[in-house]
Write a protein that holds these residues in place. Structure first.
Motif: not given
Length: 92
Positions: A34, A37, A57, A68, A73
């Motif tokens: 996390k 990202i 992915h 994500y 995302f």
């Protein structure tokens, strides 16, 4: 001071692509993914003209897709030549 993983970013016109993000299995579940990202998104926001972050992915790992998605995302519907599904975060 102990490496727990890595992230590889490709920066191009208008976009940052998270080419690879890997956290060693011994260190997973501790928030490193996390944090990584979040740092990658912050890096993209700092780049003038960067309007999106993309990544892909393997579809057999729905947990990473949910991770994500928790950052905003969304799936684009595109599948790359390796069968990975693409996700994008629009920054603008």
């Amino acid at each position: 001071g102990v490496p727990v993983g890595f992230v590889a970013l490709r920066e191009g016109p208008g976009e940052c692509y998270i080419a690879r993000l890997l956290i060693d299995h011994r260190h997973q579940g501790r928030g490193y993914g996390k944090a990584t990202i979040a740092l990658a998104i912050a890096r993209a926001r700092e780049r003038p003209g960067c309007i999106r972050v993309t990544l892909s992915h393997v579809p057999s790992n729905p947990a990473v897709g949910r991770l994500y998605a928790s950052f905003g995302f969304r799936y684009t519907g595109a599948v790359d030549e390796d069968g990975e599904v693409e996700m994008r975060l629009d920054l603008a």
